[in-house]
Scaffold this motif. Structure first.
Motif, PDB file in Angstrom:
ATOM      1  N   THR A  81      25.494  42.942  48.236  1.00 12.24           N
ATOM      2  CA  THR A  81      25.763  41.709  47.496  1.00 12.24           C
ATOM      3  C   THR A  81      25.660  40.498  48.416  1.00 12.24           C
ATOM      4  N   GLY A 109      30.828  42.972  40.231  1.00 16.92           N
ATOM      5  CA  GLY A 109      30.895  44.377  40.624  1.00 16.92           C
ATOM      6  C   GLY A 109      31.885  45.229  39.873  1.00 16.92           C
ATOM      7  N   THR A 161      34.011  40.331  48.816  1.00 18.06           N
ATOM      8  CA  THR A 161      33.304  41.603  48.673  1.00 18.06           C
ATOM      9  C   THR A 161      33.670  42.527  49.822  1.00 18.06           C
ATOM     10  N   THR A 179      23.413  46.507  42.758  1.00 15.21           N
ATOM     11  CA  THR A 179      24.447  45.545  43.153  1.00 15.21           C
ATOM     12  C   THR A 179      23.834  44.265  43.693  1.00 15.21           C
ATOM     13  N   TYR A 212      27.901  48.621  49.349  1.00 17.04           N
ATOM     14  CA  TYR A 212      27.727  47.806  48.147  1.00 17.04           C
ATOM     15  C   TYR A 212      28.025  46.341  48.447  1.00 17.04           C
ATOM     16  N   GLY A 213      29.072  46.101  49.211  1.00 18.10           N
ATOM     17  CA  GLY A 213      29.428  44.732  49.544  1.00 18.10           C
ATOM     18  C   GLY A 213      28.372  44.038  50.380  1.00 18.10           C
ATOM     19  N   TYR A 225      33.194  44.169  44.436  1.00 18.16           N
ATOM     20  CA  TYR A 225      32.725  45.424  43.884  1.00 18.16           C
ATOM     21  C   TYR A 225      33.920  46.351  43.656  1.00 18.16           C
TER      22      TYR A 225
END
Length: 368
Positions: free
Chosen positions: A24, A94, A11, A270, A20-21, A74
């Motif tokens: 997650t 993602g 990610t 996410t 976003y990573g 993602y």
């Protein structure tokens, strides 16, 4: 003899998609804390590999460590590169796209329905509100998703009796393309947030009966439009405000409470997807007591359950996720409210857009 279940999370931890990573990673860590697996596993260990800027290299590094399971990155381009770099089973957390069909990626487990399918719900909602609407115009960036979006729109439009005109623009030139769009009843725009904002500055001066932007479902998108955002429609993969019955894992409210207690913030979509990937992996392991790729993939292909993300069910022919569906939200009085599907709606669809101010006044009068 007990052991740890090892999960590799590929990610973005740095770069433009790092937020976003990191979401997650937080969610995967929370799932690892909560998961209860049968013996011989007594805990879950998650190791993250930075997918930025070389997702394929990150995936190769993750696979070389021989984890029990791999969760993928993602972003569509990153996920395509990463999944092409390994023959391991990868949980796609993602990149919701039709590109990940079983025929091209036989070892991918898709958690979300393809992003482009939100346009089916949009056209269905418009048709339910207006039997006479006929023309749809689509403005889409010339990226990896362009053909997918236009194809889905055309198929749904044919079924519902719409005519479609499409226009493709190069990233950074949305405003120029927007000025050339023909009139229509329904407007659909697909691009990155900056391009959609630029297009909106031109297009929202025109009297569309319904206007939808692919980023409009996010609270932080199109914010420069301020009150002009009211009336816009857009997709939202998951909403922490919508309760859902679950057959696997915690309810939506329980997950939100766990996440807020751990990280002092609301979980993004996410995070919900990454947590759900863990739930599905755990369910597959419990189905046959094995964690090898072949057993997990076989279990995932036949699994039909409900989670905090919604229903999980893979299409037997394509491997695409058909249980989960994005919600359609509409901005009303500065708040994004779910308006489709009707059985999950927080508020009725305001249609046409020109009624958005009138509808707001009616809600205010009713509340008082």
């Amino acid at each position: 003899m007990s052991s740890s279940l090892t999960v590799a999370l590929v990610t973005p931890l740095t770069g433009p998609a790092a937020a976003y990573g990191l979401a997650t990673l937080r969610a995967a860590t929370l799932w690892a804390r909560d998961e209860q697996l049968p013996l011989p596993w007594d805990d879950v260990n998650v190791t993250a590999y930075d997918a930025y800027p070389h997702p394929a290299a990150a995936m190769r590094s993750a696979a070389a460590a021989e984890p029990d399971a791999i969760f993928g990155p993602y972003g569509q381009r990153s996920a395509l590169a990463a999944c092409a770099a390994t023959d391991r089973v990868v949980f796609n957390i993602g990149a919701p796209s039709t590109r990940f069909v079983r025929q091209a990626f036989p070892n991918v487990v898709n958690l979300l329905s393809p992003h482009s399918t939100w346009t089916r719900g949009l056209l269905a909602a418009v048709r339910a509100a207006d039997r006479r609407a006929r023309k749809v115009t689509v403005l889409v960036a010339s990226d990896d998703r362009a053909l997918e979006v236009v194809s889905v729109v055309r198929a749904a439009a044919t079924r519902l009796g719409f005519e479609v005109t499409s226009s493709v623009f190069r990233p950074g030139r949305a405003m120029i393309a927007a000025r050339r769009l023909p009139p229509a009843d329904v407007l659909i725009v697909q691009g990155d947030p900056d391009d959609e904002t630029a297009a909106a500055e031109v297009l929202l001066r025109r009297p569309w009966r319904a206007a939808a932007f692919s980023t409009a479902g996010h609270d932080d998108a199109l914010t420069t439009l301020r009150n002009r955002r009211d009336g816009l429609l857009g997709p939202r993969a998951w909403s922490p405000q919508l309760p859902a019955a679950t057959g696997t894992g915690p309810s939506v409210s329980e997950f939100v409470a766990y996440y807020r207690r751990m990280y002092d913030q609301l979980p993004a979509a996410t995070a919900a997807v990454a947590y759900t990937a863990g739930l599905v992996l755990g369910r597959c392991i419990r189905a046959n007591g094995r964690a090898d790729d072949r057993s997990v993939l076989a279990a995932a292909r036949t699994l039909d359950t409900s989670t905090l993300l919604g229903r999980f069910r893979l299409d037997r022919a394509t491997g695409l996720q058909v249980g989960h569906h994005s919600h359609l939200v509409q901005w009303q009085d500065g708040v994004a409210r779910v308006v489709w599907p009707a059985n999950r709606a927080q508020s009725p669809l305001v249609y046409p857009r020109s009624r958005i101010g009138v509808a707001g006044q009616q809600r205010t009068m009713t509340a008082s």
